[in-house]
Design a protein around this motif. Structure first.
Motif, PDB file in Angstrom:
ATOM      1  N   UNK A 167       1.178  -1.074   0.270  1.00  0.00           N
ATOM      2  CA  UNK A 167      -0.190  -0.268  -0.095  1.00  0.00           C
ATOM      3  C   UNK A 167       1.039   1.403  -0.216  1.00  0.00           C
ATOM      4  N   UNK A 168       0.780   2.010  -0.836  1.00  0.00           N
ATOM      5  CA  UNK A 168       1.473   3.330  -1.102  1.00  0.00           C
ATOM      6  C   UNK A 168       1.211   4.510   0.073  1.00  0.00           C
ATOM      7  N   UNK A 169       1.344   5.154   0.223  1.00  0.00           N
ATOM      8  CA  UNK A 169       1.231   6.824   0.415  1.00  0.00           C
ATOM      9  C   UNK A 169       0.230   7.173   0.293  1.00  0.00           C
ATOM     10  N   UNK A 170       0.935   7.413  -0.956  1.00  0.00           N
ATOM     11  CA  UNK A 170      -1.311   7.802  -2.200  1.00  0.00           C
ATOM     12  C   UNK A 170      -2.192   7.590  -1.426  1.00  0.00           C
ATOM     13  N   UNK A 171      -2.695   6.490  -1.132  1.00  0.00           N
ATOM     14  CA  UNK A 171      -3.966   5.512  -1.253  1.00  0.00           C
ATOM     15  C   UNK A 171      -4.677   5.478   0.112  1.00  0.00           C
ATOM     16  N   UNK A 172      -3.439   6.589   1.617  1.00  0.00           N
ATOM     17  CA  UNK A 172      -3.783   6.288   1.877  1.00  0.00           C
ATOM     18  C   UNK A 172      -5.180   7.515   2.536  1.00  0.00           C
ATOM     19  N   UNK A 173      -6.171   7.105   3.127  1.00  0.00           N
ATOM     20  CA  UNK A 173      -7.315   7.643   3.724  1.00  0.00           C
ATOM     21  C   UNK A 173      -7.804   9.121   4.518  1.00  0.00           C
ATOM     22  N   UNK A 174      -8.631   9.571   3.590  1.00  0.00           N
ATOM     23  CA  UNK A 174      -8.826  10.804   4.458  1.00  0.00           C
ATOM     24  C   UNK A 174      -9.368  11.087   6.135  1.00  0.00           C
ATOM     25  N   UNK A 175      -9.924   9.727   6.569  1.00  0.00           N
ATOM     26  CA  UNK A 175     -10.656   9.272   7.617  1.00  0.00           C
ATOM     27  C   UNK A 175      -9.348   9.374   8.065  1.00  0.00           C
ATOM     28  N   UNK A 176      -8.189   8.425   7.573  1.00  0.00           N
ATOM     29  CA  UNK A 176      -7.018   8.013   8.993  1.00  0.00           C
ATOM     30  C   UNK A 176      -6.278   9.024   8.839  1.00  0.00           C
ATOM     31  N   UNK A 177      -6.135   9.880   7.671  1.00  0.00           N
ATOM     32  CA  UNK A 177      -5.620  11.456   8.347  1.00  0.00           C
ATOM     33  C   UNK A 177      -6.126  12.510   8.950  1.00  0.00           C
ATOM     34  N   UNK A 178      -7.205  12.380   9.521  1.00  0.00           N
ATOM     35  CA  UNK A 178      -7.949  13.386  10.494  1.00  0.00           C
ATOM     36  C   UNK A 178      -8.280  12.874  11.771  1.00  0.00           C
ATOM     37  N   UNK A 179      -8.230  10.940  11.086  1.00  0.00           N
ATOM     38  CA  UNK A 179      -7.895  10.725  13.017  1.00  0.00           C
ATOM     39  C   UNK A 179      -6.354  10.585  13.114  1.00  0.00           C
ATOM     40  N   UNK A 180      -4.924  10.826  12.681  1.00  0.00           N
ATOM     41  CA  UNK A 180      -3.900  11.306  13.190  1.00  0.00           C
ATOM     42  C   UNK A 180      -3.937  12.244  13.466  1.00  0.00           C
ATOM     43  N   UNK A 181      -4.641  13.466  12.362  1.00  0.00           N
ATOM     44  CA  UNK A 181      -4.219  14.295  13.391  1.00  0.00           C
ATOM     45  C   UNK A 181      -4.723  14.223  14.918  1.00  0.00           C
ATOM     46  N   UNK A 182      -6.233  14.494  14.700  1.00  0.00           N
ATOM     47  CA  UNK A 182      -6.763  14.627  15.664  1.00  0.00           C
ATOM     48  C   UNK A 182      -5.783  13.951  17.480  1.00  0.00           C
ATOM     49  N   UNK A 183      -4.591  12.789  17.191  1.00  0.00           N
ATOM     50  CA  UNK A 183      -4.217  11.799  18.020  1.00  0.00           C
ATOM     51  C   UNK A 183      -3.247  13.039  18.172  1.00  0.00           C
TER      52      UNK A 183
ATOM     53  N   UNK B 115      -7.132   7.776  23.455  1.00  0.00           N
ATOM     54  CA  UNK B 115      -8.195   7.352  24.454  1.00  0.00           C
ATOM     55  C   UNK B 115      -8.920   8.308  23.717  1.00  0.00           C
ATOM     56  N   UNK B 116      -8.099  10.122  23.829  1.00  0.00           N
ATOM     57  CA  UNK B 116      -9.172  11.264  24.012  1.00  0.00           C
ATOM     58  C   UNK B 116      -8.636  11.599  22.765  1.00  0.00           C
ATOM     59  N   UNK B 117      -8.124  11.110  22.041  1.00  0.00           N
ATOM     60  CA  UNK B 117      -8.533  11.502  20.840  1.00  0.00           C
ATOM     61  C   UNK B 117      -9.586  10.588  20.062  1.00  0.00           C
ATOM     62  N   UNK B 118     -10.197   9.639  20.463  1.00  0.00           N
ATOM     63  CA  UNK B 118     -11.342   8.557  20.344  1.00  0.00           C
ATOM     64  C   UNK B 118     -12.304   9.228  21.097  1.00  0.00           C
ATOM     65  N   UNK B 119     -12.778   9.843  22.146  1.00  0.00           N
ATOM     66  CA  UNK B 119     -13.871  10.844  22.598  1.00  0.00           C
ATOM     67  C   UNK B 119     -13.453  11.455  21.850  1.00  0.00           C
ATOM     68  N   UNK B 120     -12.334  12.725  21.045  1.00  0.00           N
ATOM     69  CA  UNK B 120     -13.101  13.666  20.482  1.00  0.00           C
ATOM     70  C   UNK B 120     -14.085  13.055  19.450  1.00  0.00           C
ATOM     71  N   UNK B 121     -13.799  12.671  18.605  1.00  0.00           N
ATOM     72  CA  UNK B 121     -14.241  12.010  17.488  1.00  0.00           C
ATOM     73  C   UNK B 121     -15.387  10.884  17.388  1.00  0.00           C
ATOM     74  N   UNK B 122     -15.690  10.449  18.406  1.00  0.00           N
ATOM     75  CA  UNK B 122     -16.904   8.926  18.854  1.00  0.00           C
ATOM     76  C   UNK B 122     -16.517   8.119  18.365  1.00  0.00           C
ATOM     77  N   UNK B 123     -15.571   7.970  18.642  1.00  0.00           N
ATOM     78  CA  UNK B 123     -14.526   6.531  18.218  1.00  0.00           C
ATOM     79  C   UNK B 123     -14.481   5.763  18.823  1.00  0.00           C
ATOM     80  N   UNK B 124     -14.370   4.079  18.842  1.00  0.00           N
ATOM     81  CA  UNK B 124     -14.089   3.598  19.906  1.00  0.00           C
ATOM     82  C   UNK B 124     -12.289   3.417  19.969  1.00  0.00           C
ATOM     83  N   UNK B 125     -11.536   3.453  20.524  1.00  0.00           N
ATOM     84  CA  UNK B 125     -10.002   3.623  21.115  1.00  0.00           C
ATOM     85  C   UNK B 125      -9.402   2.073  20.064  1.00  0.00           C
ATOM     86  N   UNK B 126      -9.894   1.144  19.837  1.00  0.00           N
ATOM     87  CA  UNK B 126      -9.372   0.458  18.981  1.00  0.00           C
ATOM     88  C   UNK B 126     -10.366   0.952  17.730  1.00  0.00           C
ATOM     89  N   UNK B 127     -10.619   1.322  16.808  1.00  0.00           N
ATOM     90  CA  UNK B 127     -11.005   1.966  15.852  1.00  0.00           C
ATOM     91  C   UNK B 127     -10.159   2.618  14.968  1.00  0.00           C
TER      92      UNK B 127
END
Length: 305
Positions: A1-17, A24-36
């Motif tokens: 998998x190349x970085x050009x295939x990275x998803x926008x969702x993953x980038x948003x999650x990474x920025x929040x973390x 844990x704090x990022x998951x709470x802010x996004x409304x996701x589970x920590x595993x997600x």
């Protein structure tokens, strides 16, 4: 998998973390589970071919590869959001400035600067939030803040060790004061001698803000009568005669009735710097206007001595 295939969702999650400092704090802010959140970070690391986060007992820290990604991810997410607004026919937000500040600055300096800015540059929209210095610095690094007002204590080291170093501009440097009830014997003069602080009952700060409750450097074990995180609560406890507390000089203009904020003479110098922090690079005009309004507000603030 190349970085050009990275998803926008993953980038948003990474920025929040990166901004929140923990999964844990990022998951709470996004409304996701920590595993997600963990799965999104893992997919981004696979695309990058390198770890992006260093997992530590107190949270996460960006790796060199993570710092590269966060610089780009913030820009990508902002551009996608701007495109969505344009397609929806919403107004362009190029003149919106995202600004963070530490707790006591919100009581006087920040509102004063925003009022002045609204009069001189009404087209600029400022969106603000309060945070601790570490949280504000992470938000600057993550690209979710354009400017942050932070406080620093001696020896005035940089607020983090990441690269590139943040641009720091000192707006003021003042000594810490004490807030005392207007009816207290300490309120009779124009200053408080350090020796007269011995044996006093203190209103301490909560959490990581304890230093801004009990006077730093006291050579005795303080008697803590009350603990509060909120500045208004601390000052109202002082007004009620429940104790005294450390306070920055900037609160003198907004202290509630029944409270005097006085400088302290003698003992170790307890200076604090008020600084504006931002990422290095060209300063957009709107951000520069906000920075100048804050500088003027800091200059106009009364200095106690």
């Amino acid at each position: 998998m190349a970085f050009t295939d990275a998803s926008l969702t993953a980038l948003r999650v990474f920025r929040e973390v990166a901004e929140r400092g923990t999964l844990t704090a990022a998951a709470a802010a996004l409304g996701y589970t920590q595993s997600a959140v963990s799965r999104q970070i893992a997919s981004l690391e696979r695309a990058a071919g390198a770890p992006l986060l260093e997992r530590r007992h107190d949270g996460v820290r960006l790796t060199p590869a993570g710092r590269v990604v966060i610089r780009r991810a913030a820009s990508v997410v902002d551009q996608i959001d701007a495109t969505a607004r344009e397609l929806a026919g919403l107004p362009d937000e190029h003149s919106t400035v995202r600004f963070g500040w530490f707790a006591s600055a919100g009581a006087g300096l920040v509102p004063q600067a925003l009022v002045a800015l609204r009069e001189t540059h009404p087209a600029i929209t400022v969106v603000t939030r309060e945070g601790s210095t570490p949280a504000l610095v992470r938000a600057l690094r993550a690209g979710t803040l354009d400017l942050a007002l932070i406080a620093a204590a001696p020896p005035f080291r940089p607020p983090d060790s990441e690269t590139p170093a943040l641009e720091l501009r000192t707006l003021a440097e003042r000594g810490l004061c004490v807030a005392v009830p207007a009816t207290h014997p300490l309120a009779r003069g124009d200053f408080v001698d350090i020796a007269d602080l011995h044996g006093q009952r203190w209103i301490a700060g909560a959490g990581g803000d304890k230093v801004m409750g009990v006077r730093p450097g006291l050579d005795e074990r303080p008697e803590i009568a009350h603990t509060a995180r909120d500045w208004l609560a601390k000052l109202n406890l002082v007004a009620a005669g429940c104790g005294i507390t450390t306070a920055p000089a900037s609160l003198a203009a907004v202290a509630p009735a029944g409270v005097r904020i006085l400088p302290v003479h003698g003992g170790p110098s307890e200076q604090r710097r008020l600084m504006l922090a931002r990422l290095p690079g060209a300063l957009p005009q709107a951000v520069a206007r906000v920075a100048e309004a804050l500088r003027l507000a800091a200059v106009e603030a009364p200095a106690l001595s």
